[in-house]
Design an enzyme around this catalytic site. Structure first.
Site, PDB file in Angstrom:
ATOM      1  N   CYS A   1       0.860  -1.189   0.000  1.00 35.90           N
ATOM      2  CA  CYS A   1       0.000   0.000   0.000  1.00 35.90           C
ATOM      3  C   CYS A   1       0.891   1.231   0.000  1.00 35.90           C
ATOM      4  CB  CYS A   1      -0.985  -0.017   1.170  1.00 35.90           C
ATOM      5  SG  CYS A   1      -0.238   0.094   2.777  1.00 35.90           S
TER       6      CYS A   1
ATOM      7  N   CYS B   1      -4.398  -0.461  -2.149  1.00 36.05           N
ATOM      8  CA  CYS B   1      -4.927   0.862  -2.462  1.00 36.05           C
ATOM      9  C   CYS B   1      -4.667   1.171  -3.931  1.00 36.05           C
ATOM     10  CB  CYS B   1      -4.306   1.931  -1.568  1.00 36.05           C
ATOM     11  SG  CYS B   1      -2.541   2.189  -1.813  1.00 36.05           S
TER      12      CYS B   1
ATOM     13  N   CYS C   1       2.697   0.057  -8.693  1.00 33.42           N
ATOM     14  CA  CYS C   1       3.358  -1.189  -8.330  1.00 33.42           C
ATOM     15  C   CYS C   1       4.490  -1.473  -9.306  1.00 33.42           C
ATOM     16  CB  CYS C   1       2.357  -2.340  -8.344  1.00 33.42           C
ATOM     17  SG  CYS C   1       3.063  -3.903  -7.780  1.00 33.42           S
TER      18      CYS C   1
END
Length: 163
Positions: free
Chosen positions: A9, A82, A89
């Site tokens: 996150c 999230c 990512c």
């Protein structure tokens, strides 16, 4: 052999820390969980610590970690929690199964301390439900595409039932 799971996150101060602790308990022997943030906070959120204490899980000694600390780890799963994490990512191994669990960041909740704590407890229960579903998937019997498809379908069902 335990499968490695990373919960990712933005700050690694609440949701991902809770998910790491819960999976390490519930998935012991099958999974080893880690957590990280794209921009780690300086400390674990006190409401997250208190929410977890309600289930006798102590995360008070944990520290937020940066994703880059795990550069040498080959994860079997990366679960983003999230929208920022899913959008930012970093690219991982082609064998890594990635899935997104869109869980509201409890840090943004307003209200009294008791109301805030209740929102963290609700988030913790949501994470527990998702982990229970994750643990029910026959991971050893499915290929990467099937796993991602199964996990996304379950995520869609969970989102509908949690509304």
């Amino acid at each position: 052999m335990e499968k490695k799971v990373l919960f990712l996150c933005s700050q690694n101060a609440a949701r991902s820390q809770m998910a790491e602790a819960i999976l390490n308990i519930k998935g012991k022997g099958r999974f080893i969980a880690y957590s990280a943030g794209l921009n780690p906070a300086s400390k674990i959120d006190s409401f997250a610590i208190e929410a977890m204490k309600r289930d006798d899980i102590d995360i008070s000694c944990k520290k937020p970690k940066a994703f880059m600390e795990f550069g040498n780890v080959n994860f079997d799963f990366i679960i983003t929690l999230c929208d920022k994490a899913i959008n930012e990512c970093p690219n991982c191994s082609i064998d890594t199964v990635t899935v997104h669990w869109g869980i509201t960041d409890p840090i943004n909740f307003k209200g009294t301390d008791e109301e805030k704590l209740e929102s963290y407890i609700k988030i913790k229960k949501d994470i527990m439900t998702r982990i229970n579903v994750f643990l029910s998937i026959p991971i050893g019997k499915l290929n990467k595409l099937s796993l991602e498809t199964n996990m996304q379908e379950l995520e869609n069902l969970l989102n509908l039932s949690l509304i």
